[in-house]
Write an enzyme that holds these catalytic residues in place. Structure first.
Site, PDB file in Angstrom:
ATOM      1  N   SER A  35       0.815  -1.044  -0.169  1.00  0.00           N
ATOM      2  CA  SER A  35       0.181   0.322   0.098  1.00  0.00           C
ATOM      3  C   SER A  35       0.816   1.453  -0.125  1.00  0.00           C
ATOM      4  CB  SER A  35      -1.321  -0.071   1.366  1.00  0.00           C
ATOM      5  OG  SER A  35      -2.197   1.107   1.532  1.00  0.00           O
ATOM      6  N   LYS A  37      -4.880   3.213  -3.447  1.00  0.00           N
ATOM      7  CA  LYS A  37      -4.249   2.096  -2.478  1.00  0.00           C
ATOM      8  C   LYS A  37      -5.359   2.360  -1.428  1.00  0.00           C
ATOM      9  CE  LYS A  37      -0.142   1.942  -3.520  1.00  0.00           C
ATOM     10  NZ  LYS A  37       0.708   0.265  -4.393  1.00  0.00           N
ATOM     11  N   TYR A  78      -3.768   8.276  -7.173  1.00  0.00           N
ATOM     12  CA  TYR A  78      -2.901   7.502  -6.757  1.00  0.00           C
ATOM     13  C   TYR A  78      -4.160   6.815  -4.987  1.00  0.00           C
ATOM     14  CZ  TYR A  78       1.144   5.208  -4.841  1.00  0.00           C
ATOM     15  OH  TYR A  78       1.806   4.817  -4.250  1.00  0.00           O
TER      16      TYR A  78
HETATM   17  N1  NAP Z   1       9.104   4.260  -3.656  1.00  0.00           N
HETATM   18  C1  NAP Z   1       7.764   5.017  -2.623  1.00  0.00           C
HETATM   19  O1  NAP Z   1       7.895   6.302  -2.313  1.00  0.00           O
HETATM   20  C2  NAP Z   1       6.314   4.679  -2.885  1.00  0.00           C
HETATM   21  C3  NAP Z   1       5.917   5.045  -1.779  1.00  0.00           C
HETATM   22  C4  NAP Z   1       4.847   4.039  -1.260  1.00  0.00           C
HETATM   23  C5  NAP Z   1       4.980   3.324  -1.685  1.00  0.00           C
HETATM   24  N2  NAP Z   1       5.259   2.637  -3.133  1.00  0.00           N
HETATM   25  C6  NAP Z   1       4.666   1.518  -3.342  1.00  0.00           C
HETATM   26  O2  NAP Z   1       6.122   0.297  -3.533  1.00  0.00           O
HETATM   27  C7  NAP Z   1       5.794  -0.001  -4.693  1.00  0.00           C
HETATM   28  C8  NAP Z   1       6.762  -0.198  -5.634  1.00  0.00           C
HETATM   29  O3  NAP Z   1       7.102   0.843  -5.768  1.00  0.00           O
HETATM   30  P1  NAP Z   1       8.709   1.619  -6.568  1.00  0.00           P
HETATM   31  O4  NAP Z   1       8.474   2.587  -5.168  1.00  0.00           O
HETATM   32  O5  NAP Z   1       9.612   0.020  -5.732  1.00  0.00           O
HETATM   33  O6  NAP Z   1       8.554   2.461  -7.619  1.00  0.00           O
HETATM   34  P2  NAP Z   1       9.463   1.794  -8.587  1.00  0.00           P
HETATM   35  O7  NAP Z   1      11.297   1.615  -8.852  1.00  0.00           O
HETATM   36  O8  NAP Z   1       9.035   2.384  -9.852  1.00  0.00           O
HETATM   37  O9  NAP Z   1       9.186   0.088  -9.057  1.00  0.00           O
HETATM   38  C9  NAP Z   1       7.977  -0.039  -9.774  1.00  0.00           C
HETATM   39  C10 NAP Z   1       7.877  -2.142 -10.093  1.00  0.00           C
HETATM   40  O10 NAP Z   1       6.682  -1.954 -10.686  1.00  0.00           O
HETATM   41  C11 NAP Z   1       6.899  -2.925 -11.457  1.00  0.00           C
HETATM   42  N3  NAP Z   1       5.462  -2.510 -12.462  1.00  0.00           N
HETATM   43  C12 NAP Z   1       4.634  -1.389 -12.871  1.00  0.00           C
HETATM   44  N4  NAP Z   1       3.437  -2.003 -13.911  1.00  0.00           N
HETATM   45  C13 NAP Z   1       3.814  -3.133 -13.599  1.00  0.00           C
HETATM   46  C14 NAP Z   1       2.321  -4.207 -14.320  1.00  0.00           C
HETATM   47  N5  NAP Z   1       1.597  -3.979 -14.851  1.00  0.00           N
HETATM   48  N6  NAP Z   1       3.455  -5.499 -14.368  1.00  0.00           N
HETATM   49  C15 NAP Z   1       4.182  -5.796 -13.101  1.00  0.00           C
HETATM   50  N7  NAP Z   1       5.243  -4.832 -12.761  1.00  0.00           N
HETATM   51  C16 NAP Z   1       4.793  -3.469 -12.976  1.00  0.00           C
HETATM   52  C17 NAP Z   1       7.988  -1.727 -12.454  1.00  0.00           C
HETATM   53  O11 NAP Z   1       8.332  -2.725 -13.400  1.00  0.00           O
HETATM   54  P3  NAP Z   1       8.713  -2.176 -14.789  1.00  0.00           P
HETATM   55  O12 NAP Z   1      10.622  -1.956 -14.809  1.00  0.00           O
HETATM   56  O13 NAP Z   1       8.981  -2.969 -16.332  1.00  0.00           O
HETATM   57  O14 NAP Z   1       8.601  -0.987 -14.963  1.00  0.00           O
HETATM   58  C18 NAP Z   1       9.407  -1.758 -11.581  1.00  0.00           C
HETATM   59  O15 NAP Z   1       9.528  -2.792 -11.669  1.00  0.00           O
HETATM   60  C19 NAP Z   1       4.267   0.120  -5.330  1.00  0.00           C
HETATM   61  O16 NAP Z   1       3.400  -1.183  -5.229  1.00  0.00           O
HETATM   62  C20 NAP Z   1       4.149   1.591  -4.967  1.00  0.00           C
HETATM   63  O17 NAP Z   1       2.557   1.974  -5.184  1.00  0.00           O
HETATM   64  C21 NAP Z   1       6.048   3.385  -3.254  1.00  0.00           C
END
Ligand code: NAP
Length: 280
Positions: A135, A153, A149
């Site tokens: 989330s 979530k 967004y």
């Molecule tokens: N970073 C933050 O500040 C933050 C804060 C709160 C929550 N989150 C959550 O953390 C989670 C991971 O995000 P992250 O922060 O690590 O960002 P990230 O580095 O952009 O990673 C996102 C990942 O999701 C994959 N993805 C996107 N669309 C997809 C699909 N249709 N099928 C399979 N994989 C897909 C991407 O793959 P590709 O390389 O193919 O695009 C990438 O591996 C997300 O759910 C995000 O909402 C992040």
């Protein structure tokens, strides 16, 4: 006991940190999935037969079924599912692009739901399993330019909280991860941005521009998050928290939001209760 972990979205960010951390653990079989598995070469140095790489777009239910089958064929079960794959979207509520928002829901909400429903039969048969759902603090508190967004979530929070109650007696647990800003690709390439055109919303333009600049400069360290998640699942499974805020800003914001919400409910308690029919 060796556990089999299946993770979505391991090309970058939290998913890559988790896969890198788990690949080095003796008690882990790792199924690292990504839309493009050529991005998973970073795992090769750790692979001694305990790692399976698999192509998975979470919006493709045929690929979901194939990954679950490949996992159970190779490792004979699934102990931990991490629904990590996710996208962001920045834009005002009135001006956001409907198709882009719907696609974000396909990934953040339906991708997570379809993955979980594909894995639950295996976990029910084993009578054990943990589902870790990414989330966000944005699943607990809402912010301008993130309404959609936020709502994706909040949906993750809602389905997780209800499903957790349904499977509690079956040996299966859920945990929600609620990070604040972490150094990943999320705010950069993984978030579409719609700049405000209407004069009434220009005050929010800098917030959207700032999100792009903030990517990879956030306080949160995804490698530390990976270690915390592994520790909770491995050493605290018996009292696994349903909600795990990660990052100082996340925990402070969650406490502030719920303190104010509790005060709201208490102040209105008698008025709220007065809406019922009198008991006969
Ligand atoms: N970073 C933050 O500040 C933050 C804060 C709160 C929550 N989150 C959550 O953390 C989670 C991971 O995000 P992250 O922060 O690590 O960002 P990230 O580095 O952009 O990673 C996102 C990942 O999701 C994959 N993805 C996107 N669309 C997809 C699909 N249709 N099928 C399979 N994989 C897909 C991407 O793959 P590709 O390389 O193919 O695009 C990438 O591996 C997300 O759910 C995000 O909402 C992040």
């Amino acid at each position: 006991m060796t556990k089999t972990w299946l993770i979505t979205g391991t090309s970058t960010g939290f998913g890559k940190s988790l896969a890198t951390f788990l690949a080095q653990k003796d008690d882990v079989n790792l199924v690292a999935t990504a839309r493009h598995t050529d991005q998973l070469g970073y795992l090769d140095q750790y692979d001694h037969g305990q790692i399976l790489k698999a192509t998975l777009d979470v919006t493709n239910r045929d690929e979901i079924a194939a990954v679950v089958k490949a996992t159970t064929d190779k490792f004979h079960g699934i102990d931990v599912l991490i629904n990590n794959a996710g996208l962001g979207y920045f834009g005002t509520f009135e001006e956001s692009d409907r198709d882009a928002v719907r696609y974000m829901f396909d990934v953040n909400v339906w991708g997570l739901i379809d993955m979980t429903r594909a894995v639950l039969p295996t976990m029910r048969a084993q009578k054990r399993g943990i589902v870790v759902n990414f989330s966000s603090i944005a699943g607990l508190a809402s912010f301008p330019t993130l309404s959609f967004y936020n709502s994706s979530k909040y949906a993750v929070e809602g389905v997780t909280e209800a499903a957790a109650q349904e499977v509690a007696g079956l040996g299966i647990k859920f945990m929600l991860i609620e990070p604040s800003g972490f150094r990943t690709d999320w705010a950069g390439r993984s978030s579409q941005k719609t700049m405000p055109k209407l004069a009434d919303y220009q005050q929010f333009a800098s917030r959207i521009e700032g999100s792009e600049e903030g990517a990879h400069h956030e306080a949160g360290d995804p490698d530390k998050a990976a270690a915390i998640i592994y520790d909770q699942v491995t050493n605290h499974a018996a009292d696994l928290p349903l909600r795990l805020p990660l990052g100082q800003w996340s925990t402070d914001t969650a406490i502030d939001k719920y303190t104010k919400t509790l005060a709201n409910f208490k102040a209105l308690h008698d008025l709220s209760a007065s809406a019922d029919q009198p008991e006969k």
